[in-house]
Design a protein around this motif. Structure first.
Motif, mmCIF file in Angstrom:
data_model
loop_
_atom_site.group_PDB
_atom_site.id
_atom_site.type_symbol
_atom_site.label_atom_id
_atom_site.label_comp_id
_atom_site.label_asym_id
_atom_site.label_seq_id
_atom_site.Cartn_x
_atom_site.Cartn_y
_atom_site.Cartn_z
ATOM 1 N N VAL A 157 -4.534 7.901 -5.534
ATOM 2 C CA VAL A 157 -4.888 6.527 -5.891
ATOM 3 C C VAL A 157 -4.882 5.630 -4.659
ATOM 4 O O VAL A 157 -5.812 4.826 -4.440
ATOM 5 N N ILE A 158 -3.852 5.730 -3.838
ATOM 6 C CA ILE A 158 -3.761 4.899 -2.639
ATOM 7 C C ILE A 158 -4.894 5.223 -1.669
ATOM 8 O O ILE A 158 -5.480 4.325 -1.049
ATOM 9 N N VAL A 212 -10.527 11.835 9.630
ATOM 10 C CA VAL A 212 -10.401 11.632 8.191
ATOM 11 C C VAL A 212 -11.647 10.962 7.612
ATOM 12 O O VAL A 212 -12.055 11.217 6.470
ATOM 13 N N PHE A 213 -12.277 10.099 8.410
ATOM 14 C CA PHE A 213 -13.495 9.443 7.929
ATOM 15 C C PHE A 213 -14.651 10.430 7.826
ATOM 16 O O PHE A 213 -15.485 10.336 6.923
ATOM 17 N N THR A 240 0.096 9.203 3.334
ATOM 18 C CA THR A 240 -1.015 8.414 2.813
ATOM 19 C C THR A 240 -0.668 6.930 2.764
ATOM 20 O O THR A 240 -1.522 6.070 3.037
ATOM 21 N N ILE A 241 0.582 6.616 2.412
ATOM 22 C CA ILE A 241 0.993 5.216 2.294
ATOM 23 C C ILE A 241 1.158 4.569 3.666
ATOM 24 O O ILE A 241 0.783 3.403 3.859
ATOM 25 N N LYS A 260 -7.691 2.571 -0.268
ATOM 26 C CA LYS A 260 -7.917 2.337 1.150
ATOM 27 C C LYS A 260 -9.378 2.636 1.526
ATOM 28 O O LYS A 260 -9.950 1.965 2.395
ATOM 29 N N ARG A 261 -9.981 3.611 0.910
ATOM 30 C CA ARG A 261 -11.388 3.921 1.186
ATOM 31 C C ARG A 261 -12.297 2.780 0.746
ATOM 32 O O ARG A 261 -13.278 2.430 1.419
ATOM 33 N N ASN A 262 -11.974 2.168 -0.387
ATOM 34 C CA ASN A 262 -12.788 1.065 -0.880
ATOM 35 C C ASN A 262 -12.652 -0.174 -0.004
ATOM 36 O O ASN A 262 -13.583 -0.985 0.099
ATOM 37 N N ILE A 263 -11.463 -0.288 0.598
ATOM 38 C CA ILE A 263 -11.269 -1.424 1.510
ATOM 39 C C ILE A 263 -12.067 -1.212 2.791
ATOM 40 O O ILE A 263 -12.763 -2.066 3.281
#
Length: 432
Positions: free
Chosen positions: A424-425, A262-263, A339-340, A429-432
């Motif tokens: 949105v989630i 996924v990354f 995703t959650i 998570k990407r920003n984290i």
């Protein structure tokens, strides 16, 4: 753009085909579930509507009331009436023992002199309504005889609805007998005051049927459609199976997270929704295939087992729209859960339990009309209920595309909301 989408679809298809156990859960399990649940519920349905409720009747009256009750129950499709037990004439004691041993669900004992008691009551009422010249109405007193006690022996396993139906029939038969006797008594007294050639026929009531009943189902489907276990279970468990893809779909998303793929996908110059579109298209196609398999069960396999054939209604376009909307809603929900969730186990538990809860609230397990009022209001919040109501409109009520637009729009809006939440989630998570 298009080659990225096709590459994503190819990837998801390969991953799905490699998971043999997941495919069996998606396709074989729902078919078995539909077969088993439909067979179980159809057997219960037949035990009530074809064989009827086993009843033993003890007629100690041997007059109009006892005969009317016995004949009325025998003509009713609700009951199978017997007046003997093990070859012996039924008595009150034998009937009580037979019901207690489970041979009959209900035993009815009509007391001796029941018809005569009705005649006396009716005669006194008629006499009070037509006083003689020698006695004024104000001076005449009405002496009502003791009430008639018809004894019912009830097996504790008998459902309250069955008992209510039987007592309603008994009240109807007693009312008919009382009306008949009253009509005859009035006719006889009126005839004494009229010339001989104008006497009313004594059997006029028996020859006249004023009110008849005709059952008509409020459906636009041509022909007589009787709701049965097939018409409910096939669409209900098809919807359940379609939403159950949340487990493999969420599991696929979690595997990509755990393997690190996924990354790598995030490094591509494409939006999250474009990358996830491959999953959506593949699993929407899976849901459509599930629907076709479930319909084949209702159209082919269930009739081979002696069950009614599934009636699809009048609108194939309406079926396609509802199925497509349900497929998108189920897929969107699976993407959101995947995703959650933080782990694969968490996704499986949350996904399965939430679908079980939504299916129970949506009327797949228990029909909404027997739920408490508060639960009926809550059930309309379940997307599975929207899908079920859409199929009901088509399969039972015979509606067309116009009749399922509201449910279909709700399902598509649910898909948009779940995908928005997932996007949105994922961005958070990407920003984290």
């Amino acid at each position: 753009m298009w080659h990225k989408l096709f590459a994503s679809i190819k990837k998801e298809t390969i991953i799905l085909l490699r998971d043999k156990i997941g495919l069996s859960i998606l396709f074989i399990m729902p078919m078995v579930l539909v077969l088993v649940m439909t067979l179980v519920q159809d057997s219960a349905f037949k035990s009530i509507n074809e064989r009827g409720i086993p009843i033993v009747i003890v007629d100690n009256d041997h007059d109009t009331l006892g005969i009317s009750i016995k004949q009325g129950l025998r003509y009713s499709k609700l009951c199978v009436v017997s007046d003997s037990i093990d070859g012996k004439p039924a008595t009150a004691e034998l009937a009580k023992q037979a019901v207690s041993h489970g041979k009959f669900l209900v035993g009815i004992v009509i007391p001796k002199g029941a018809t005569e008691a009705v005649r006396k009551n009716v005669g006194q009422l008629v006499s009070s309504a037509m006083p003689s010249d020698e006695e004024a109405p104000s001076k005449k007193t009405i002496q009502v005889t003791d009430s008639i006690n018809i004894v019912l022996f009830i097996d504790p396993v008998t459902k309250k609805s069955f008992l209510t139906s039987i007592t309603s029939n008994l009240h109807e038969f007693i009312s008919i007998v009382k009306t008949k006797i009253m009509f005859q008594t009035f006719s006889e007294q009126i005839a004494e005051l009229m010339p001989e050639n104008t006497k009313a026929p004594k059997n006029a009531f028996a020859q006249t049927q004023i009110i008849n009943y005709k059952e008509v189902y409020a459906s636009n489907i041509i022909g007589e459609l009787v709701p049965n276990a097939v018409q409910h279970n096939v669409p209900a468990w098809t919807i359940f199976a379609m939403f159950f893809i949340v487990i493999p779909l969420a599991g696929s998303i979690m595997k990509e997270k755990n393997e690190g793929s996924v990354f790598r996908l995030h490094t591509m110059p494409s939006s999250y929704l474009l990358l996830i579109n491959g999953k959506i298209i593949v699993y929407v196609c899976v849901c459509m295939l599930q629907f076709l398999l479930m319909m084949s069960v209702g159209l082919i396999f269930l009739p081979m087992l002696g069950l009614p054939v599934l009636i699809l209604g009048n609108s194939l376009l309406g079926i396609f729209i509802v199925t497509l909307a349900t497929s998108f809603a189920a897929t969107g929900y699976g993407v959101m859960v995947g995703t959650i969730a933080s782990t694969e186990q968490q996704a499986a538990i949350v996904g399965s339990l939430s679908i079980l809860l939504l299916s129970a609230l949506g009327g797949l397990w228990v029909p909404t009309y027997i739920m408490p009022e508060l639960m009926r209001h809550i059930s309309v919040l379940s997307p599975l209920n929207w899908a079920l109501e859409g199929f009901y409109e088509l399969f039972l009520r015979g509606s067309g595309v116009k009749g399922i637009l509201d449910e279909s729009v709700k399902l598509f809006i649910f898909f948009i909301i779940t995908m928005t939440i997932a996007s949105v989630i994922n961005r958070v998570k990407r920003n984290i």
